[in-house]
Design a protein around this motif. Sequence first.
Motif, PDB file in Angstrom:
ATOM      1  N   ALA A  98       0.828  -1.209   0.000  1.00 62.58           N
ATOM      2  CA  ALA A  98       0.000   0.000   0.000  1.00 62.58           C
ATOM      3  C   ALA A  98       0.857   1.251   0.000  1.00 62.58           C
ATOM      4  O   ALA A  98       0.498   2.264  -0.609  1.00 62.58           O
ATOM      5  CB  ALA A  98      -0.936  -0.020   1.200  1.00 62.58           C
ATOM      6  N   ALA A  99       1.997   1.169   0.703  1.00 55.14           N
ATOM      7  CA  ALA A  99       2.915   2.301   0.709  1.00 55.14           C
ATOM      8  C   ALA A  99       3.632   2.393  -0.624  1.00 55.14           C
ATOM      9  O   ALA A  99       3.614   1.455  -1.424  1.00 55.14           O
ATOM     10  CB  ALA A  99       3.913   2.141   1.856  1.00 55.14           C
ATOM     11  N   TYR A 100       4.263   3.543  -0.843  1.00 53.47           N
ATOM     12  CA  TYR A 100       4.964   3.743  -2.121  1.00 53.47           C
ATOM     13  C   TYR A 100       6.104   2.733  -2.235  1.00 53.47           C
ATOM     14  O   TYR A 100       6.982   2.667  -1.364  1.00 53.47           O
ATOM     15  CB  TYR A 100       5.505   5.167  -2.212  1.00 53.47           C
ATOM     16  CG  TYR A 100       6.048   5.526  -3.585  1.00 53.47           C
ATOM     17  CD1 TYR A 100       5.185   5.698  -4.655  1.00 53.47           C
ATOM     18  CD2 TYR A 100       7.417   5.694  -3.789  1.00 53.47           C
ATOM     19  CE1 TYR A 100       5.669   6.026  -5.903  1.00 53.47           C
ATOM     20  CE2 TYR A 100       7.911   6.022  -5.036  1.00 53.47           C
ATOM     21  CZ  TYR A 100       7.032   6.188  -6.092  1.00 53.47           C
ATOM     22  OH  TYR A 100       7.500   6.501  -7.337  1.00 53.47           O
ATOM     23  N   PRO A 101       6.119   1.917  -3.298  1.00 52.45           N
ATOM     24  CA  PRO A 101       7.125   0.851  -3.406  1.00 52.45           C
ATOM     25  C   PRO A 101       8.492   1.409  -3.764  1.00 52.45           C
ATOM     26  O   PRO A 101       8.634   2.548  -4.208  1.00 52.45           O
ATOM     27  CB  PRO A 101       6.568  -0.025  -4.526  1.00 52.45           C
ATOM     28  CG  PRO A 101       5.752   0.884  -5.359  1.00 52.45           C
ATOM     29  CD  PRO A 101       5.177   1.904  -4.436  1.00 52.45           C
ATOM     30  N   SER A 102       9.488   0.574  -3.557  1.00 53.59           N
ATOM     31  CA  SER A 102      10.856   0.938  -3.931  1.00 53.59           C
ATOM     32  C   SER A 102      10.999   0.852  -5.442  1.00 53.59           C
ATOM     33  O   SER A 102      10.113   0.354  -6.161  1.00 53.59           O
ATOM     34  CB  SER A 102      11.850  -0.002  -3.247  1.00 53.59           C
ATOM     35  OG  SER A 102      11.644  -1.337  -3.695  1.00 53.59           O
ATOM     36  N   THR A 103      12.135   1.330  -5.940  1.00 53.88           N
ATOM     37  CA  THR A 103      12.364   1.332  -7.385  1.00 53.88           C
ATOM     38  C   THR A 103      12.379  -0.087  -7.948  1.00 53.88           C
ATOM     39  O   THR A 103      11.797  -0.357  -9.012  1.00 53.88           O
ATOM     40  CB  THR A 103      13.694   2.044  -7.705  1.00 53.88           C
ATOM     41  OG1 THR A 103      13.661   3.365  -7.168  1.00 53.88           O
ATOM     42  CG2 THR A 103      13.921   2.115  -9.198  1.00 53.88           C
ATOM     43  N   SER A 104      13.037  -1.008  -7.248  1.00 50.08           N
ATOM     44  CA  SER A 104      13.094  -2.393  -7.729  1.00 50.08           C
ATOM     45  C   SER A 104      11.711  -3.036  -7.738  1.00 50.08           C
ATOM     46  O   SER A 104      11.357  -3.788  -8.655  1.00 50.08           O
ATOM     47  CB  SER A 104      14.055  -3.216  -6.855  1.00 50.08           C
ATOM     48  OG  SER A 104      13.630  -3.218  -5.505  1.00 50.08           O
ATOM     49  N   GLU A 105      10.909  -2.747  -6.707  1.00 52.90           N
ATOM     50  CA  GLU A 105       9.563  -3.292  -6.667  1.00 52.90           C
ATOM     51  C   GLU A 105       8.690  -2.749  -7.806  1.00 52.90           C
ATOM     52  O   GLU A 105       7.912  -3.488  -8.418  1.00 52.90           O
ATOM     53  CB  GLU A 105       8.914  -2.970  -5.329  1.00 52.90           C
ATOM     54  CG  GLU A 105       9.545  -3.723  -4.162  1.00 52.90           C
ATOM     55  CD  GLU A 105       8.990  -3.288  -2.833  1.00 52.90           C
ATOM     56  OE1 GLU A 105       9.037  -4.078  -1.863  1.00 52.90           O
ATOM     57  OE2 GLU A 105       8.491  -2.127  -2.753  1.00 52.90           O
ATOM     58  N   ILE A 106       8.862  -1.470  -8.086  1.00 51.15           N
ATOM     59  CA  ILE A 106       8.095  -0.866  -9.193  1.00 51.15           C
ATOM     60  C   ILE A 106       8.523  -1.478 -10.516  1.00 51.15           C
ATOM     61  O   ILE A 106       7.686  -1.787 -11.381  1.00 51.15           O
ATOM     62  CB  ILE A 106       8.275   0.668  -9.198  1.00 51.15           C
ATOM     63  CG1 ILE A 106       7.536   1.295  -8.025  1.00 51.15           C
ATOM     64  CG2 ILE A 106       7.773   1.262 -10.503  1.00 51.15           C
ATOM     65  CD1 ILE A 106       7.668   2.785  -7.935  1.00 51.15           C
ATOM     66  N   GLU A 149      -1.529   4.102 -12.163  1.00 48.26           N
ATOM     67  CA  GLU A 149      -1.445   3.802 -13.583  1.00 48.26           C
ATOM     68  C   GLU A 149       0.006   3.702 -14.049  1.00 48.26           C
ATOM     69  O   GLU A 149       0.855   4.523 -13.684  1.00 48.26           O
ATOM     70  CB  GLU A 149      -2.151   4.891 -14.388  1.00 48.26           C
ATOM     71  CG  GLU A 149      -2.430   4.545 -15.833  1.00 48.26           C
ATOM     72  CD  GLU A 149      -3.612   3.597 -15.962  1.00 48.26           C
ATOM     73  OE1 GLU A 149      -3.794   3.067 -17.069  1.00 48.26           O
ATOM     74  OE2 GLU A 149      -4.363   3.399 -14.981  1.00 48.26           O
ATOM     75  N   VAL A 150       0.261   2.691 -14.891  1.00 50.72           N
ATOM     76  CA  VAL A 150       1.571   2.516 -15.516  1.00 50.72           C
ATOM     77  C   VAL A 150       1.380   2.607 -17.026  1.00 50.72           C
ATOM     78  O   VAL A 150       0.513   1.915 -17.588  1.00 50.72           O
ATOM     79  CB  VAL A 150       2.208   1.168 -15.140  1.00 50.72           C
ATOM     80  CG1 VAL A 150       3.517   0.964 -15.906  1.00 50.72           C
ATOM     81  CG2 VAL A 150       2.463   1.104 -13.643  1.00 50.72           C
ATOM     82  N   THR A 151       2.173   3.444 -17.694  1.00 55.01           N
ATOM     83  CA  THR A 151       2.093   3.611 -19.148  1.00 55.01           C
ATOM     84  C   THR A 151       3.254   2.863 -19.790  1.00 55.01           C
ATOM     85  O   THR A 151       4.426   3.166 -19.499  1.00 55.01           O
ATOM     86  CB  THR A 151       2.150   5.103 -19.535  1.00 55.01           C
ATOM     87  OG1 THR A 151       1.090   5.802 -18.864  1.00 55.01           O
ATOM     88  CG2 THR A 151       2.005   5.287 -21.027  1.00 55.01           C
ATOM     89  N   CYS A 152       2.937   1.901 -20.654  1.00 57.55           N
ATOM     90  CA  CYS A 152       3.945   1.055 -21.289  1.00 57.55           C
ATOM     91  C   CYS A 152       4.317   1.632 -22.654  1.00 57.55           C
ATOM     92  O   CYS A 152       3.426   1.985 -23.446  1.00 57.55           O
ATOM     93  CB  CYS A 152       3.409  -0.366 -21.457  1.00 57.55           C
ATOM     94  SG  CYS A 152       2.752  -1.070 -19.916  1.00 57.55           S
ATOM     95  N   THR A 153       5.608   1.710 -22.937  1.00 56.82           N
ATOM     96  CA  THR A 153       6.080   2.383 -24.155  1.00 56.82           C
ATOM     97  C   THR A 153       7.217   1.601 -24.810  1.00 56.82           C
ATOM     98  O   THR A 153       7.835   0.704 -24.211  1.00 56.82           O
ATOM     99  CB  THR A 153       6.591   3.805 -23.819  1.00 56.82           C
ATOM    100  OG1 THR A 153       7.710   3.698 -22.929  1.00 56.82           O
ATOM    101  CG2 THR A 153       5.505   4.646 -23.180  1.00 56.82           C
ATOM    102  N   PHE A 154       7.497   2.015 -26.062  1.00 56.69           N
ATOM    103  CA  PHE A 154       8.747   1.694 -26.769  1.00 56.69           C
ATOM    104  C   PHE A 154       9.464   3.022 -26.955  1.00 56.69           C
ATOM    105  O   PHE A 154       8.892   3.963 -27.522  1.00 56.69           O
ATOM    106  CB  PHE A 154       8.453   1.059 -28.136  1.00 56.69           C
ATOM    107  CG  PHE A 154       7.855  -0.303 -28.059  1.00 56.69           C
ATOM    108  CD1 PHE A 154       8.658  -1.430 -27.944  1.00 56.69           C
ATOM    109  CD2 PHE A 154       6.479  -0.483 -28.102  1.00 56.69           C
ATOM    110  CE1 PHE A 154       8.111  -2.703 -27.885  1.00 56.69           C
ATOM    111  CE2 PHE A 154       5.921  -1.747 -28.047  1.00 56.69           C
ATOM    112  CZ  PHE A 154       6.741  -2.864 -27.927  1.00 56.69           C
ATOM    113  N   GLN A 155      10.737   3.091 -26.521  1.00 60.57           N
ATOM    114  CA  GLN A 155      11.439   4.378 -26.560  1.00 60.57           C
ATOM    115  C   GLN A 155      12.884   4.206 -26.998  1.00 60.57           C
ATOM    116  O   GLN A 155      13.517   3.182 -26.719  1.00 60.57           O
ATOM    117  CB  GLN A 155      11.415   5.050 -25.176  1.00 60.57           C
ATOM    118  CG  GLN A 155      10.053   5.594 -24.771  1.00 60.57           C
ATOM    119  CD  GLN A 155      10.095   6.300 -23.440  1.00 60.57           C
ATOM    120  OE1 GLN A 155       9.550   5.813 -22.450  1.00 60.57           O
ATOM    121  NE2 GLN A 155      10.769   7.440 -23.419  1.00 60.57           N
TER     122      GLN A 155
END
Length: 505
Positions: free
Chosen positions: A300-308, A352-358
């Motif tokens: 529920a808390a803001y996850p770490s970078t690795s978790e994200i 929300e997570v936005t998936c891209t090709f960059q």
Amino acid sequence: MSKPESDAAAPVSAPEPEPAPEPVSQPVESVEPAGATEPAGRVELTKPPVEPAPGAAPEPAAVPAPAEPATGAVPGVAAPGPAPEAAQGPWAPPAPAGPPVADPWATPAGPPVADPWATPAAAMPPPFDPDRPRATGWAAVVPGAQSGFQPGFAYPQAPTATNGFAVAALVTGLLCMWPLALAFAIVAMVQIPKRNEKGRGMAVTGLVTGVLGAIVSLFGVIGLLAVGVEAEEYGDTPRGPKGSVQIEELRAGDCFNEPPLSSGQSGESASIYWVLVVSCSAPHNGEVAGSGNLAGRGPAAYPSTSEIDEMAERICGPVRDDYALDSWLVPDGMEEGYYYPSRVSWASGDREVTCTFQDNTRTHTGSVHTDRTKLTRAQRTYLDAVLAYNNALAVQPEGEADEEPTEYRTWAKTMATASRKEVTDLSATGIDWPEGARAKLIELGAIKLDAANAWDAAAKSADVETLDREVGKALALSVKSSKLAVDIRRELGLSTGEQASEIRV
């Protein structure tokens, strides 16, 4: 009076005439020729000449005394003498002795009449005398001089009323309402001389404060524009320029250009708020494949970078596979990416997570999207069959087998399963394969089965040397199958990799 004549040259006496009666003397005007020196109005009384006595000698004529030169006479030039008197006979009547008698019947002469049209002679001022004391005050005005106001024009009255626009200009100028101050000041300065009113000083003050207010406002606008341009320049600032789109507003199929980051920021740590959406036929460095939601997938808390990263990859992997079914259409350098919520937006409920090709190094043209409606059944079957194998191949551990043996054994097991699945899908019946692709598909299946056996050996290896050897053997078979896949794709009418460097729409 005549002198007596001499007795010496007495002529023979003639009979003496009878004396004529003496005329009554009347005043007669004496008319003398021009140049006469005697004054006008001279009266002479004459009487008959006296006869000389017989035997008396004539008296010599008197020599006239030399006349004094007249004033203004020119030396060497003879002055005109008096006009000779007319000779009088012995019987001529004597000249009138007095002034002429006025004609009682003549019209009396009136005073001379002045010419009404003649120009009056200008009075000549007296000569300048330096020793003469100067006059002061009103007496100092020289006769004939003109004062500031001509006769017939009254002196202007002193202004008494104050112009209302002048007061308004001063008040609005002090209140920094410079547009009104300028307008009121201009109107006041036009009305004051026409209406003979007071308030010019207030109007000028309002005009000056209005101009100063306009200058300050102009510099303020320039400063705001400068701040706005700086804010629009970088993607890590909340506000973007015209045509920009916030990250949460991106949708699948949008091609975009990511703006540069401000100084000191990096692509991994910076927060990107907006991007510039462009046509996919125009140069761009990013394309949206879709989005997913992290709700219920983590703490529920803001996850770490690795978790994200882990949660985002689990969501975006299938999204990107479905969007770009043919991975060979994705050009070199176009990597898988995503945008995830910041700590602030996470606290507000954003998941929300936005998936891209960059590609952050260069731009590309065209889209990586695969339109399934335009594919044949054979094309869809082939792309679906190789998808699992390609995804498994893409997650190879970063280190070497001897450095990460456990990770390599797990990966080898996944590769063996994906290889066998691909052979099974390509061997499905009822697919109308092109004639030139059938033999190559059979050959590809045999290579995939050999590679699956090598992957199984690597996953079951007890030592690092065996693991490393079996992994190398399986990868070599994978390269061989990739060369064969080019021929199969050509027969199927799919991309063979020549378009990978620059996508075709």
